[in-house]
Structures are given as structure tokens and as C-alpha cells.
Design an enzyme around this catalytic site. Structure first.
Site, PDB file in Angstrom:
ATOM      1  N   CYS A 149       9.209   4.806   3.563  1.00 25.12           N
ATOM      2  CA  CYS A 149       8.812   4.326   2.245  1.00 25.12           C
ATOM      3  C   CYS A 149       9.787   3.272   1.721  1.00 25.12           C
ATOM      4  CB  CYS A 149       8.677   5.498   1.273  1.00 25.12           C
ATOM      5  SG  CYS A 149      10.094   6.606   1.230  1.00 25.12           S
ATOM      6  N   PHE A 150      11.093   3.493   1.886  1.00 27.60           N
ATOM      7  CA  PHE A 150      12.058   2.481   1.435  1.00 27.60           C
ATOM      8  C   PHE A 150      11.921   1.177   2.233  1.00 27.60           C
ATOM      9  CE2 PHE A 150      14.635   6.290  -0.035  1.00 27.60           C
ATOM     10  CZ  PHE A 150      14.589   5.984  -1.386  1.00 27.60           C
TER      11      PHE A 150
END
Lengths: 348, 348, 348, 348
Positions: A149-150
Site C-alpha cells: 500500500c505504501f
């Protein structure tokens, strides 16, 4: 065309979000829902928001149960995907396998081993279609590695700057501080994730280059820059359930102007349905992208500090995981890339 | 010794916090409470949590009302303090005047004018006793400029690294991303501060070097480094009422080790009652300092990225404003520096 | 007079709040801190907000460790207090024992057994000084049963109405819905208490008369009414760490007027330092009492529905547990009842 | 069939939610977006989450602009709908007009005048299809009065009990405490709605029968009971952006059993796609319905207190306003009732 999809790890947050997105996909029929510790339970007790699946029963994760679907989504703990995938077929026959875990994201075996401590399982086409070259690799593929996600937020924020040499090409650096909602940490029962601890509080974790998403960011930014980019990445836990706000900066290349910067970003994303470069002066807020597959971006140049600033907002569970996974599925299956995906956040 | 203190701007968040702290101070008696738009109202309707002052009536801010106190705290909008202070006396006679606004923080008139757009009013002793030299200047002073909340956190986080030349002395840079609770924005009725907008959302503001606390940080860090430090500062608004989490980094000087870094910070703050360098491995959380005058710090060295990382947590209203103001008052009046101040946060 | 106090169960939320309050008490010196599962750990790792105790080590809970203090606070799971108390001395010699658990709150053994499932241990003086007769029983006592957090809020809200026969004396009923912050549920690692689950969500629990605080409310309200009061009690979990908002109603006695109601409440609490009946038209908010020993109340009469409405706000950890415990300690020891306690909330 | 829909009041929370729902409706094309104070602004600056409409410009609300659509949604302040509706046509010709305001909800003119203070405009078919008789009245109608958000939750919670005479038919009463997210209060710039005030706090408002949704609840419950039902209604403001948790109780009819109660509710809603009676023991949480058109219900009988307890969770903006409006639109236009509506909440 109706596609039958199974979700392994359906009782977790990523698994639940996959089901939410798939339930709204016009060409998908949801097949098996599997899990391990909760197998045998009524699904409505585990994920009460997923009303259409409430009366299903969670099955044990196994190749037998997953086989026979057109698509298998794996939302398993890191390190478990390779074994399951192997039993499901090969890259030419068997179901499309989409791994929401980290197992097949990193090209460099040494990076993998350093950060995950197990042998490297390999590399699959990387499910971030907006990266240069990624879309072509995903079309028709039988395997997809969904990005972290990052790295999703950070790569979309910084790749145009590095690819366009607006960030200093001599000593390319990136300093990133990214706030995440607590769902990014999953449903694990850890004291620091209790509501009493996280509400009204901000705290960092994985500081100093030790977070496992760091090598993935370096990989993506370095590919764009054409040389190794140094990355300082600090994640912080924010008092919200969903969303990532990535505040990213890099030393500006000499002579870079704000107009150039803006033009490069607008051009980079002008045909991307899920990336919005906001009008000048408007900055992203995570609430605007909650539940959507959208990425909101804004850029500026701090001429005093000599750094480019790019801020990206994504929903860690949607574009950051399940939405990105379905976007890649659409490409892999030859469907319209945006099918079943919304650009609209659930705000306020 | 009993000190009579007035608070101008008592209906705002900074003013309310001053009263909360002063009410627990054994040597202070609270005198006039003043404001402007709310003058004439019962105080309990404006600040219901301040029970002991509920039956007071808010007076109009004027020199007449404020005069006759031993200490006057100014919690006024920026640019209004100079005029009031002038009428209250001089730096040798009249009350101790403690300005929680920005008016007297910056030494450089050009900086002031660039960021605030009005003529520079001057510079007062800077109310951050933990900075080198600050404590001596505060003792016996009749004037105190309380630091901004972000500069409080950031200066305490980075001054030892710059003063100790652990941060690269050749090209000293600092990249800071600081999340703040919404009380930092005050009680102004702005759409983006509505609960519906801020809950569940993170967003940046003042990006690109334009936030007014930037020159104050540059001033403090440059003084420590002995040369101008470049500062990239991005504040973000977090879904919490109080607290600042400042994630700060700077390029490491060649040869800096993690052990050195730790030793320097532990030494710098070993006698400071309000600054805690946490044990190795434990990172600050803003909830731990809410309502207290504490600063929690942790440091590390990201050798891959070549950057020092320092994270600080403070309560923007307490140590970041009202607590710091009272700490400086104690010094100015010759009282015990920690009188009336707590190191204990209200957690969870 | 300096009182040495031990806290058993110091690593939990109630224990932590006891320490926060005791640290500010001018006559108390904190002695042993004990726990079980965490014994042997550095206290700062368990309760980082309690800076003055950070370097202590949590000891194992045992009579040996606790003995030798003037006061012992028990913040233990229900059912464990009796055994410890017995070893600490008797009601005439040995330390003052203050039980924050439920063990000695209920007078009726059948009630205890029905709701807690273990044999009744007895009844101790009830630590809610504002109830009729309670203060006298607490003075000089060697034993205190601290009330439950919900019964604290609800009893203070409704006792004057029942005692004054403003609530229908023929068929006295009370319908109570009380929202609580998550700290009320403790630090137990349960899925529904994760931040991701509680943020942005309200949910009820213990619905239908099964919550263990129900018989305690019935006991207090019935004592006031002089006959058994029927209580419908529904707790709800709110997305906040602290605070109880108890919305209480009861059928009005024929002829009751709003003026009468107001007058009765103002009279009941006019000399109570910790109970504020707000001015007409101003309703309580839990934020106003966070971290304080205050109770904020407001009353009205819904003449259409024929019901009295009383709303109370308390901090479940302070007035609802630790603050109430220290208030009772002060009475038991003959100290000023308000010593070490604040009426000021930490707001915003 | 493609339906062209206009939204008047598009810059508010209800208007934004209408657009979010309509954007996912396969038969709707969104036409004019109108507002007043913000007319002329780029829509993306007002509602950044609504990406597909970002480049639209908000028009002034007027009959000219709204005319020529097949459906007009009015999300205007109370009292403004009648004038606009009149200019748009009649109940037999012109567009379908769906009023999200209160103007046409109450049948009793005296009730309207007492609570709203203006002359009664009339009554339109009531947009809560799940109520007895409502669906038939909505089919083919040119006018719809969308219910209030609280009456939606409360009516669905209590109508079966009153209709089935499980609630005491002799003296039917209902005591309701309902927590709402702050979006229910709209975007008005009021101090108590600031994030700093609402986060971490619960507070009641409109206590004592004065909330304007009270007569609407009485109307619906009395229709079900066949006689006037007494309603005590207390709304509370919760620290979340969306969601209503309605805790409802009523005196049980003699002889009512828990089994009966459950059976009546399951039967009442067995064919309702948007109402879920949860399995025994599972209670609603608002997070499970956020962004969805679902209502989650649970019932029990507190035999000690002699009261039925029913708890309902809805999203105030979706099922409570925009989703309910679109459901009614579908019925009025002869479309499938659930078109464009999801039962799945955005959780966690």
C-alpha cells in the site's frame, strides 16, 4: 464473460475489501471464501458489513477448494503465497493468481532475504498499471503481484519526478513520511492497535529504513531514475481506519521550475482514470479517496529548501490493495481496466 | 509569593489551556479573563471544562483591565500583541508580559515581514528554556516570546544533532513532516476544520515552505548549527484534537554512529525535567504527552539512506503553548521552573 | 501527613489512572506497583505517559509486596480482590484497602451470584460520597468499594429525581442508554476493541439487562426511591478513549414541573465540589470532563412524553474509577475530600 | 431507459451523497448541480471526493435550471422545497420531485407548525418503502418526501413491535436514544461542530422532545400501533462522520416472549433487501453500514425491566437520506427497487 473468483484470506481486512469490490464487479461471481483460524464460521459473524456473503461459511484454505476458479486472490500472511500458487497451476494454465502479499514483489533476492528472512520465491508482473511498462506486462498474465500500500502511494507520487529528471539525478534521494490508517496493520490482536491506544494519537513505527516496504519503493523509484535512489521512509500510525497520506520530497534538479513540475505530472497522469493531479492550491485529503480506487496528488517546489514536494492520498485497502488487485485482474483478463472500480470516495 | 495573572484571549484554545495550567499552579491566582468577540459572556458557556471559572464574565481586552496584574499572558491573533504590550509598561517596570503569539519570536525583520506581512515589532527572550542559552535569558525577564508549537517540537528534536555536528555540517538540511491535532488551528469557523471533514482524514497544509513556523525553525536550527540550515517543513492535519508528532530527519555527518547519536541526545537532555529520550526501540506517541508539559523523543540512524531520524511528540497546547509559557513564567519570576507543570500525559 | 500508597494492577487503564491522580496528590507517596502478566517489566514500556514512574519495575501482585503501605488500591479483575484484601489485614488494622473492582459493591448476594457467578464476598462502604449517607460511612473506613463507572454517572443523574419523588413513585422506572469510551473495556486484546473496528463506529453491548452494572444501579436508585426501581440499561461503545455520556429518563410523577426538577437538582448538588448542574440550556459533553473528577449534569422535563430527562457526563477512568477512589481515600483518611483532584477537564 | 437527474443543494453532505449514489446507478445520467452560496464555483473544490463531477460548475438553484430533467432531487434547507417544487410542474406532469428536506413529511399541519414555525406545505408519499403501505404509494408517484434520518432508523426498529402489538398496546411508549455522526448536522459552520470539539466527545442535543424528527417518529409509530404512541427521543452527537445507532425500547405487552419478538421481526423483514435482522447475539455496529443502503437490526426482551429493546444501525447519509431517496426514485419510476444501491458497508 463471467469470471469465478475465490478469495483466500477472506476474513481479514484485505480479504474483506476484495469481496466488497468484487461484489460490485459486473463480470465476477464470487466463489470460495477461505481462511484458516476462522474456518467453519458463518461469514456474517466475521465480516458483518458484507451482507450478501453473510450466510456463507468460511472454508479452509487449500488448493482443492481454490482450484476450479478463474481467478484466485491470495490475501495471506507474507511467505504463504508461493506454496499455494504452485499447487494451482502454472503461468500458462490454471487460474489467474493475484497475490496481495509481498512474496513476488521484489526482483532482488538479496533485498527479499534481508527484509523478509526467507528464500526468495520469484517475481511476478507488478500490479501497478500506472508505472511505465507495467500495464503491458499485466495484460494476459496468469500471475500478478499486487504492490504494497505504501509503495503504491509513494511510487505514483515520485516516479514522474525521477523519470523526468526533475529530482536531482546526481544524488537522487527521497524522504517520505506516510501516515496510515490502522487497517494497514491488519486484524492482529496487538496492544498498540487497540482503539484506546490509537484514538487521539499519532506514532511512528518501523523507523530508520527497516519497514519492509522500503526496498519496494527503492526498486520502483530507482527504475524510474535509472540509478539507485536513496529512500528515507517513515510510516506513522494515524487515528483513522483507512487511508494513506504520503508526504514525499526529493532534492530538485538544478533549474527545475514549479511550472515544469506541474506540467510533467499532468502529462504523466492525463490518461490515467484513477490518478487525479489536483488543481493548483488544492491538497489531497485521505477522506476524499476512502473506499475508492482513486489517487489524489499535488506537487510543489520549495525553492528555499530546494526540494520538490509531492503529496499523495490513497485508500490503503482499495487502490492500495483490493482495488489495485481488481484493476490488475481486469487487465490480465482483457476486461475494461476500470470495470467494477469507482473513483468516488465515501466522504465525509 | 502569590502571583496575579491575567489571560487575554481566554476564550480560545490557547487561552483555555493557560487557565487549565494556571489553575493548578500553587503560586498563581487568576485575575482578569479577557476577549473581544465574546466579551460580556459567562465564561462557562465558552469553556465549559474550566469549572472554577464558569461564573466569571469575559471582559473586553484592554490595557486598563490587564494592568495591575503581575503577569499578563497574551493569547491574541498574530500582530496584536505589540500594541497591548506597549501600554502595559516597559521591560523594567510593569507586569511580566508573556506573548503566546508570533510577534516577538523572529530576530530577523525581513523574515517577519515576508511571512507575516506587517512591520517587525522586535524580539523578546525566547521561551524554550531547553535551548542553549535560553534559560539564562528568561531568568528575571519582563518579556517572553513563547515559541510556536511546531518549532518547539522540531527544535528540541534537531538542535542536539546540529549543535553536535552529527547532522552534516557541510550542507545542513532538515526535512520535517509534522502531524498536528486540530486545536493547533484554533477555534476559527472554517469548513475544513469541521468534525465531519477532519475525522477519518489526514491532509497537508502550508506545503512548500510557506508555513509561518518555517523561519522560526530555521532560526533555531541555524543557531545550533552555526550556519544556515535548510528546512523543508510540511505540516499535516490529523484526526485528533491535540498533539504534534514531528518526524524530522537530516543528512548524517560522515562517520556518525547510532551510539554517538544516542549518547549526544541523552546527554543533552539528562537534566531536563520535561524532555524524555525514550529507551532504545520505544517510539513516541502523542497520546502519552496529552495535557502534559512533556516532550518524548527517539532517535535513530538510517545508514542506508544516510539520514538521522528524530521523532518528537508534544502536546501543541501544553508544552507547545501554555505549558511552555508557564515554564518560562516560572523562570522569569524566579520560581521553581517546573511549578504547576506535569510530566504525565492523560492517556489513554 | 504523607501516605504511602500501593497500586495492584498498575499496568491496566484503571491502574494507570490511579497513578496519574496519585502523582498529583500532595500527601501521597507512591509505593509498590504490581501486576501479573507483565511483572518484571520496566514500567515505562507499559505506561509511557507516566514519566515519573518510567524506571520502576512492575512487581508481582502479592500480600508481601502490598503490605506495609498505608493505602492499597486494587485494580484487579473481578473476583480477585477478596483474597488479596483478606491477607492485608482487617477492617480495624492494616492498610486502607480500596477496591476498584466489583467484588464488594452489591449488598444482595443473589444479585452478585446471578451476575458474577461466584460466591458473594461481602459489602464495603460505597465510594460515591455524593449519595445520601455515603460520606459518613466512608469517613475513617478501612475498606472502600469504588462504584462502577456507569453506576457513578447514572446514580448521580437519577438519585435526586427518585429521592425527591419527582420520578413516578408508583411504578418507578429508569431507561438508560450510556455511551462509553473504549478504555471502559480495559486493555483486553479483543477483536471488537481494535482501533480499526471502533473508530467511526457506535455499537451496543450487554443489551437487555445483562450488563453487570445493572444490579448496582438498581440498588442505588431503589435506595433513593424507597422501593424497587425497574432499570433498562443499554451501554454503547463510542469512538473515543474516555468518557461516559449517560442519557437517563424516568416517568415523571404527576404534577412535576420543570422548575421543581431544576430546583431539586441544584439543591442536591449545591455543596458538592465535583458535581455541576449546568445552567439551563447547556448540555454536558464528555470532552469537558476528560481527566477530571467532575460530573456535568443537565435536566429537563419532556411533558409530551411524560418523562424526566437527565444527562450526565463523567470520565469513566477519573470520577468513574480512579478519581472517585482517591476522593474516597481522602475521606477515609480524614484528609480534605478534594485533595489532589481537579474539576477541570482536558479540553479540547 | 436513461433518466436525467438534477441535484439541488449539491454542495452539501446530502447532495454529495446523492451524487455518489447516482453516479453508480446504471440508468441515471446526472444533469444540473445547483447551489446558492457556492454557485459559480468549480465543483471539485467543494466536493473533492466526487471525481467524475470535479470539472462541473455549480449553478444557481432555479426552476429554469432544474426543469427539463426527469428527476429533481431537492437537498435544500427546510422550508425551501415547496416553492421550487411548485414551479417544476404538477403531480401528474413534469419531473419526479424527490424532497430530502422535511417539508412534506408530516401529515398533521399543527405538528408541522409547532416544530417548524411556518405554514404547512402539504404531504407527499413517504419514501420509506419498508413501512406498511408505503411501497404502493411510491410506485408511479411524481412526488416523494424522503424521511428524516432518525425516523428512518427508529421506524424500521419499532414499527413491527407496535404493529404486532408486542409493545404494550394499552399505553404505548417508546424511549429512544440515538447517536449520530456529525454529517447529520450538515456543513454549517457552528463552533460545536468543529473537529476539536467533536473528536473524543459525546453530547446530547435537542433533548426533551424538541427535536424536529420527534413528530415524524410519533406519526409513523402511531400509524403502526393504531393509537398515539408516546415518544421520548434524545439525539446525541458522536465522534464519527457518518452513522446512526438508534437504541429503542418500549414497554412489552404482557406475555410477549423473546421468541415471538424475534419471529415477528424476521417475518416483517424477510423479503426486504435492505433490512437485515442479525442472527441472535450479534448486535449492529454503524461501521458495518457506512456508505450502504443497509439497516442492521437486533432485538431482545429485557424481562426484568419489562421492555423490548431494538437497536438499529443505518448510515444517515445513505439509507437515511440519499440511498433511501434513490430507492424511492426507483419505485416511482418503475425500476428495480435496488438498482444502484449496495447493501455492503465500507468497513473497517
Amino acid at each position: 464473460m463471467t469470471v469465478r473468483a475465490a478469495v483466500a484470506g477472506a476474513s481479514g481486512y484485505a480479504g474483506g475489501e476484495l469481496l466488497r469490490v468484487l461484489a460490485g464487479h459486473p463480470e465476477v461471481e464470487v466463489g470460495a471464501l477461505t481462511g484458516n483460524s476462522n474456518a467453519g464460521q458463518r461469514f456474517g459473524a466475521l465480516q458483518p458489513h458484507l451482507v450478501p456473503f453473510a450466510d456463507r461459511v468460511l472454508e479452509e484454505t487449500s488448493a482443492e477448494v481454490l482450484r476450479g476458479h478463474d481467478v484466485v486472490f491470495l490475501a495471506l500472511p507474507h511467505g504463504q503465497s508461493a506454496a499455494v500458487a504452485e499447487q494451482l497451476g502454472t503461468a500458462t494454465e490454471g487460474p489467474l493468481v493475484i497475490d496481495c502479499g509481498a512474496d513476488f514483489r521484489l526482483a532482488d533476492a538479496a533485498d527479499w532475504e534481508r527484509y523478509y528472512g526467507t528464500p526468495h520465491a520469484g517475481t511476478w508482473p507488478y500490479g501497478l498499471p500506472e508505472l511505465p511498462g507495467a500495464r503491458a506486462a499485466l495484460r494476459g498474465s496468469k500471475r500478478v503481484a499486487v504492490p504494497g500500500c505504501f509503495p503504491t502511494a509513494v511510487s505514483l507520487a515520485l516516479v514522474p519526478a525521477f523519470a523526468g529528471a526533475l529530482a536531482d539525478p546526481e544524488a537522487p534521494d527521497a524522504v517520505i513520511v506516510a501516515a496510515t490508517g490502522t487497517s494497514g496493520a491488519g486484524k492482529a490482536l496487538k496492544p498498540h492497535l487497540l482503539g484506546s491506544e490509537v484514538m487521539g494519537s499519532m506514532s511512528p513505527y518501523g523507523v530508520g529504513g527497516v519497514h519492509r516496504h522500503t526496498p519496494e519503493m527503492i526498486q520502483n523509484l530507482s527504475a524510474a531514475a535509472g540509478r539507485r535512489v536513496s529512500v528515507s521512509f517513515t510510516p506513522t500510525l494515524a487515528p483513522m481506519a483507512r487511508g494513506i497520506l504520503a508526504t514525499c520530497s526529493a532534492k530538485a534538479a538544478p533549474g527545475t521550475t514549479a511550472e515544469q513540475l506541474r506540467a510533467v505530472y499532468e502529462k504523466a497522469y492525463q490518461d490515467e482514470p484513477f490518478v487525479t493531479v489536483l488543481p493548483e492550491g488544492q491538497w489531497p485529503a485521505t477522506a476524499s479517496v476512502v473506499g475508492s480506487n482513486s489517487v489524489h496528488l499535488q506537487v510543489t517546489h520549495d525553492t528555499d529548501a530546494g526540494r520538490l514536494l509531492v503529496v499523495a492520498a490513497v485508500d490503503n485497502l482499495t487502490k492500495g490493495t483490493a482495488g489495485g488487485a481488481v484493476q490488475s485482474m481486469n487487465l490480465a483478463l482483457g476486461l475494461d481496466e476500470g470495470l467494477g472500480l469507482s473513483t468516488i470516495g465515501v466522504a465525509p
